[in-house]
Design a protein around this motif. Structure first.
Motif, PDB file in Angstrom:
ATOM      1  N   GLY A 143      37.047 -10.623   7.279  1.00  0.00           N
ATOM      2  CA  GLY A 143      38.127 -11.267   6.213  1.00  0.00           C
ATOM      3  C   GLY A 143      38.412 -10.341   5.644  1.00  0.00           C
ATOM      4  N   LEU A 144      37.944  -9.379   5.945  1.00  0.00           N
ATOM      5  CA  LEU A 144      38.503  -7.862   5.618  1.00  0.00           C
ATOM      6  C   LEU A 144      39.503  -7.404   6.159  1.00  0.00           C
ATOM      7  CD1 LEU A 144      35.570  -5.394   4.165  1.00  0.00           C
ATOM      8  CD2 LEU A 144      36.831  -6.425   2.601  1.00  0.00           C
ATOM      9  N   PHE A 145      39.055  -7.534   7.850  1.00  0.00           N
ATOM     10  CA  PHE A 145      40.102  -6.729   8.804  1.00  0.00           C
ATOM     11  C   PHE A 145      40.945  -7.695   8.581  1.00  0.00           C
ATOM     12  CE2 PHE A 145      41.023  -7.472  12.580  1.00  0.00           C
ATOM     13  CZ  PHE A 145      41.381  -6.622  13.873  1.00  0.00           C
ATOM     14  N   LEU A 146      41.337  -9.605   8.406  1.00  0.00           N
ATOM     15  CA  LEU A 146      42.052  -9.896   8.531  1.00  0.00           C
ATOM     16  C   LEU A 146      43.214  -9.780   7.094  1.00  0.00           C
ATOM     17  CD1 LEU A 146      40.495 -13.450   8.370  1.00  0.00           C
ATOM     18  CD2 LEU A 146      42.410 -12.194  10.225  1.00  0.00           C
ATOM     19  N   LEU A 147      42.666  -9.335   6.088  1.00  0.00           N
ATOM     20  CA  LEU A 147      43.141  -8.774   4.969  1.00  0.00           C
ATOM     21  C   LEU A 147      44.327  -7.587   4.899  1.00  0.00           C
ATOM     22  CD1 LEU A 147      41.517 -10.336   2.134  1.00  0.00           C
ATOM     23  CD2 LEU A 147      43.847 -10.821   2.786  1.00  0.00           C
ATOM     24  N   GLY A 148      43.170  -6.415   6.571  1.00  0.00           N
ATOM     25  CA  GLY A 148      44.238  -5.860   6.428  1.00  0.00           C
ATOM     26  C   GLY A 148      43.321  -3.918   6.657  1.00  0.00           C
ATOM     27  N   SER A 149      42.668  -4.250   6.047  1.00  0.00           N
ATOM     28  CA  SER A 149      41.036  -3.258   5.945  1.00  0.00           C
ATOM     29  C   SER A 149      41.214  -2.579   7.655  1.00  0.00           C
ATOM     30  CB  SER A 149      39.621  -3.346   5.957  1.00  0.00           C
ATOM     31  OG  SER A 149      39.415  -3.708   4.629  1.00  0.00           O
ATOM     32  N   GLU A 150      41.070  -0.831   7.991  1.00  0.00           N
ATOM     33  CA  GLU A 150      40.867  -0.549   8.976  1.00  0.00           C
ATOM     34  C   GLU A 150      39.703  -0.232   9.294  1.00  0.00           C
ATOM     35  OE1 GLU A 150      43.990   0.024  10.804  1.00  0.00           O
ATOM     36  OE2 GLU A 150      45.148  -0.609   9.355  1.00  0.00           O
ATOM     37  N   LEU A 151      39.243  -1.848   9.722  1.00  0.00           N
ATOM     38  CA  LEU A 151      37.399  -1.907  10.289  1.00  0.00           C
ATOM     39  C   LEU A 151      37.996  -1.321  11.907  1.00  0.00           C
ATOM     40  CD1 LEU A 151      36.324  -4.662   7.848  1.00  0.00           C
ATOM     41  CD2 LEU A 151      36.101  -1.867   8.003  1.00  0.00           C
ATOM     42  N   ASP A 152      36.683  -1.281  12.511  1.00  0.00           N
ATOM     43  CA  ASP A 152      35.719  -1.447  13.698  1.00  0.00           C
ATOM     44  C   ASP A 152      35.432  -2.985  14.446  1.00  0.00           C
ATOM     45  OD1 ASP A 152      35.736  -0.622  16.333  1.00  0.00           O
ATOM     46  OD2 ASP A 152      34.399   0.495  16.230  1.00  0.00           O
ATOM     47  N   VAL A 153      36.019  -3.476  14.718  1.00  0.00           N
ATOM     48  CA  VAL A 153      36.017  -4.939  15.156  1.00  0.00           C
ATOM     49  C   VAL A 153      34.782  -4.779  16.239  1.00  0.00           C
ATOM     50  CG1 VAL A 153      36.654  -7.303  15.974  1.00  0.00           C
ATOM     51  CG2 VAL A 153      37.578  -5.412  15.094  1.00  0.00           C
ATOM     52  N   ASP A 154      34.250  -4.210  16.890  1.00  0.00           N
ATOM     53  CA  ASP A 154      33.637  -3.729  17.936  1.00  0.00           C
ATOM     54  C   ASP A 154      32.651  -3.420  17.243  1.00  0.00           C
ATOM     55  OD1 ASP A 154      35.276  -4.743  20.350  1.00  0.00           O
ATOM     56  OD2 ASP A 154      35.830  -2.539  20.812  1.00  0.00           O
ATOM     57  N   GLY A 155      32.611  -2.473  16.114  1.00  0.00           N
ATOM     58  CA  GLY A 155      31.850  -2.165  15.603  1.00  0.00           C
ATOM     59  C   GLY A 155      31.223  -2.570  14.951  1.00  0.00           C
ATOM     60  N   PHE A 156      31.022  -3.659  13.955  1.00  0.00           N
ATOM     61  CA  PHE A 156      31.086  -4.712  13.642  1.00  0.00           C
ATOM     62  C   PHE A 156      30.628  -5.725  14.209  1.00  0.00           C
ATOM     63  CE2 PHE A 156      35.599  -5.739  12.185  1.00  0.00           C
ATOM     64  CZ  PHE A 156      35.109  -7.741  12.948  1.00  0.00           C
ATOM     65  N   VAL A 157      30.936  -6.413  15.098  1.00  0.00           N
ATOM     66  CA  VAL A 157      30.927  -7.478  16.293  1.00  0.00           C
ATOM     67  C   VAL A 157      29.743  -6.263  16.944  1.00  0.00           C
ATOM     68  CG1 VAL A 157      30.954  -8.403  18.068  1.00  0.00           C
ATOM     69  CG2 VAL A 157      32.412  -7.981  15.851  1.00  0.00           C
ATOM     70  N   GLN A 158      28.753  -5.628  17.303  1.00  0.00           N
ATOM     71  CA  GLN A 158      27.994  -5.006  17.977  1.00  0.00           C
ATOM     72  C   GLN A 158      26.820  -4.843  16.040  1.00  0.00           C
ATOM     73  OE1 GLN A 158      26.971  -4.211  20.404  1.00  0.00           O
ATOM     74  NE2 GLN A 158      29.001  -4.964  21.565  1.00  0.00           N
ATOM     75  N   ARG A 159      27.117  -4.657  15.586  1.00  0.00           N
ATOM     76  CA  ARG A 159      26.406  -4.378  14.304  1.00  0.00           C
ATOM     77  C   ARG A 159      25.724  -5.479  14.139  1.00  0.00           C
ATOM     78  NH1 ARG A 159      30.032  -0.777  11.672  1.00  0.00           N
ATOM     79  NH2 ARG A 159      30.595  -2.962  10.334  1.00  0.00           N
ATOM     80  N   PHE A 160      26.365  -6.639  14.437  1.00  0.00           N
ATOM     81  CA  PHE A 160      26.609  -8.374  13.863  1.00  0.00           C
ATOM     82  C   PHE A 160      24.557  -8.278  14.990  1.00  0.00           C
ATOM     83  CE2 PHE A 160      26.666 -12.760  15.655  1.00  0.00           C
ATOM     84  CZ  PHE A 160      25.584 -13.104  14.521  1.00  0.00           C
ATOM     85  N   PHE A 161      25.079  -8.364  16.441  1.00  0.00           N
ATOM     86  CA  PHE A 161      23.783  -8.715  17.150  1.00  0.00           C
ATOM     87  C   PHE A 161      23.133  -7.368  17.083  1.00  0.00           C
ATOM     88  CE2 PHE A 161      27.729 -10.357  18.798  1.00  0.00           C
ATOM     89  CZ  PHE A 161      27.467 -11.722  19.439  1.00  0.00           C
ATOM     90  N   ASP A 162      23.086  -6.268  16.920  1.00  0.00           N
ATOM     91  CA  ASP A 162      21.870  -5.274  16.450  1.00  0.00           C
ATOM     92  C   ASP A 162      21.132  -5.959  15.323  1.00  0.00           C
ATOM     93  OD1 ASP A 162      23.390  -3.534  18.004  1.00  0.00           O
ATOM     94  OD2 ASP A 162      24.279  -2.006  15.873  1.00  0.00           O
ATOM     95  N   GLY A 163      21.745  -6.199  14.405  1.00  0.00           N
ATOM     96  CA  GLY A 163      20.977  -7.603  13.636  1.00  0.00           C
ATOM     97  C   GLY A 163      19.718  -8.511  13.732  1.00  0.00           C
ATOM     98  N   LEU A 164      20.622  -9.605  14.991  1.00  0.00           N
ATOM     99  CA  LEU A 164      20.142 -10.762  15.437  1.00  0.00           C
ATOM    100  C   LEU A 164      19.316  -9.985  16.755  1.00  0.00           C
ATOM    101  CD1 LEU A 164      20.954 -13.809  14.463  1.00  0.00           C
ATOM    102  CD2 LEU A 164      21.746 -12.787  16.903  1.00  0.00           C
ATOM    103  N   PHE A 165      19.211  -9.803  16.992  1.00  0.00           N
ATOM    104  CA  PHE A 165      18.000  -9.016  18.755  1.00  0.00           C
ATOM    105  C   PHE A 165      16.806  -9.093  18.216  1.00  0.00           C
ATOM    106  CE2 PHE A 165      16.944  -6.550  21.631  1.00  0.00           C
ATOM    107  CZ  PHE A 165      16.524  -7.659  22.976  1.00  0.00           C
TER     108      PHE A 165
END
Length: 475
Positions: A143-165
């Protein structure tokens, strides 16, 4: 001699359109009804107008210099009100769709998060509650990315899978024992990216979010920019020459008692095309901007369509966990080598059985909020926007034809009532104004040039580059 002088005065007054002080009474009434200024600036009757600067006349006049100043303010206010009135529908269309798209994004994210949690509850119930936190963070970052925040998509997706593993590893290793201890879970989390337990799925999800998210955020940015363009042109700073021309066209007839007269069509076109010459320069860039939006929308399907991407996260997650389950032996060996034998927290006193049917996952196309389809919204919006394709180039003509000018005779030509306007009528745009007999246009408006630069930037850089990038990746 006295009688002759009185006759001359009478003829002068009649010839000027005043016909006596009663005409000035009408001027006084209109002046007060329209709240143009205080009554103290009004003369008691016709007077010489030698002190007037714009509404000059050899005849007697109903105006004073103070009235002329008030009329000029009123003329500018009237035009700005008309500009705002004519742009109001376009601004409403843009504002309404900004709000609508943002609301749709929020609804889709909530549904995507709910689908993902429902999938985990249905298929991996024991770890579903612990996974709800990482899932919520993932959709918040989207949601933050959609609204224009300069987030690293690869970074937050990898953090998700880090927490899931750690949750998945505990499930595939020994689902009946309990949860991994915090220390051991942290070790498992830290090696996620090295051993890639989910295969290429995290990269796939990051790619889908990037491509669909860039399109979605560009759409919102473009709509915000278009509203900025409208706001800028709504409050256009009119030049001194334009203000004088508007005064002459709108209110100088009042000085001669002609309160109901309207300007000739050609005369009105010259004045408005001169005053709005810089606005006409927006035309080509506005058209290109709309075409760029259409090009962007045309590419927003499949992996670049935000709707199926958000509502399909649960399916991507299913594939990720499935990949880990198929490779449990390899993963167990790698984790044991890096972190040692598993360390467990005690299991709950009442074990929760896994079930693939406890919670039903709503089909992606079913149970949807009515009217939420992005595709339908984009199609309806662009269809409406196309009707404003010539908004800027056609604005002077629209104002004259619908609001300002007279289609009848006699009409006001800037000096008197005539049967028709005889001077040359110029075209729209800065270049054509060198031949404008009514308004001297000295050059381009710096504020309008800033607007044009922003439109060019979005059209030529962001939208076109995005379309090209998506086409390249899709190919």
């Amino acid at each position: 001699m006295g009688v002759l002088w009185l006759c001359c005065v009478f003829l002068t007054v009649c010839g000027s359109g005043l016909g006596g002080s009663d005409k000035c009474d009408e001027v006084r009434k209109v002046f007060q009804v329209r709240h143009i200024g205080p009554s103290q600036v009004l003369p008691p009757g016709p007077r010489p107008g030698s002190d007037l600067q714009v509404c000059t006349s050899k005849n007697l006049t109903c105006c004073t210099k103070k009235m002329e100043e008030r009329y000029q303010v009123a003329a500018r206010r009237d035009i700005q009100n008309l500009l705002q009135m004519y742009s109001n529908d376009l601004k409403t269309l843009l504002s309404r769709n900004v709000a609508s798209f943002q609301e749709t994004f929020e609804v889709l994210m909530r549904q995507g998060e709910n689908y993902t949690n429902a999938f985990l509850q249905a298929s991996y119930q024991k770890m579903a509650d612990q996974a709800a936190g990482p899932v919520g963070e993932l959709f918040t970052d989207i949601g933050l990315f959609l609204l224009g925040s300069e987030l690293d998509v690869d970074g937050f997706v990898q953090r998700f899978f880090d927490g899931l593993f750690p949750l998945v590893y505990g499930h595939i290793t020994n689902p009946g024992v309990g949860h991994l201890s915090p220390v051991y879970a942290e070790c498992v989390r830290s090696i996620n990216r090295n051993i890639r337990p989910f295969g290429a799925v995290p990269d796939l999800l990051a790619d889908q979010i990037t491509r669909s998210g860039v399109s979605g955020r560009l759409l919102l940015q473009a709509l915000h920019l278009s509203i900025e363009v409208i706001n800028t042109t709504d409050h256009l700073q009119l030049s001194r020459e334009c203000r004088r021309a508007l005064l002459k066209m709108h209110y100088c007839p009042h000085c001669q008692g002609l309160t109901e007269s309207k300007p000739c069509m050609g005369y009105c076109l010259n004045v408005m095309r001169g005053c709005l010459a810089s606005m006409a320069e927006i035309d080509a860039h506005w058209r290109e901007f709309v075409r760029s939006l259409e090009g962007l929308s045309a590419k927003m399907y499949g992996a670049q369509d935000l709707e199926p991407v958000l509502l399909g996260v649960h399916a991507v997650l299913r594939d990720a966990i499935g990949h880990a389950e198929k490779n449990r032996a390899r993963l167990s060996t790698q984790v044991h080598r890096k972190c040692g034998p598993p360390s467990w927290k005690p299991a709950q006193s009442v074990s929760v059985l896994e079930s693939s049917s406890t919670v039903s996952i709503p089909p992606r196309a079913a149970n949807r909020t009515p009217g939420v389809s992005l595709t339908v919204k984009r199609r309806e919006f662009l269809s409406s926007l196309r009707s404003y394709l010539t908004f800027y180039i056609g604005l002077p003509d629209q104002l004259c034809v619908r609001e300002l000018a007279s289609g009848d005779t006699p009409c006001w030509n800037g000096t008197e009532l005539v049967k028709s306007y005889t001077l040359r009528v110029v075209r729209n745009g800065i270049r054509a104004q060198s031949a404008n007999p009514e308004v001297k246009v000295k050059g381009e408006d710096p504020l309008i040039n800033q607007v044009i630069d922003k439109l060019k930037h979005v059209s030529q850089k962001k939208l076109h580059m995005s379309v090209a990038l998506v086409s390249q990746v899709a190919g």
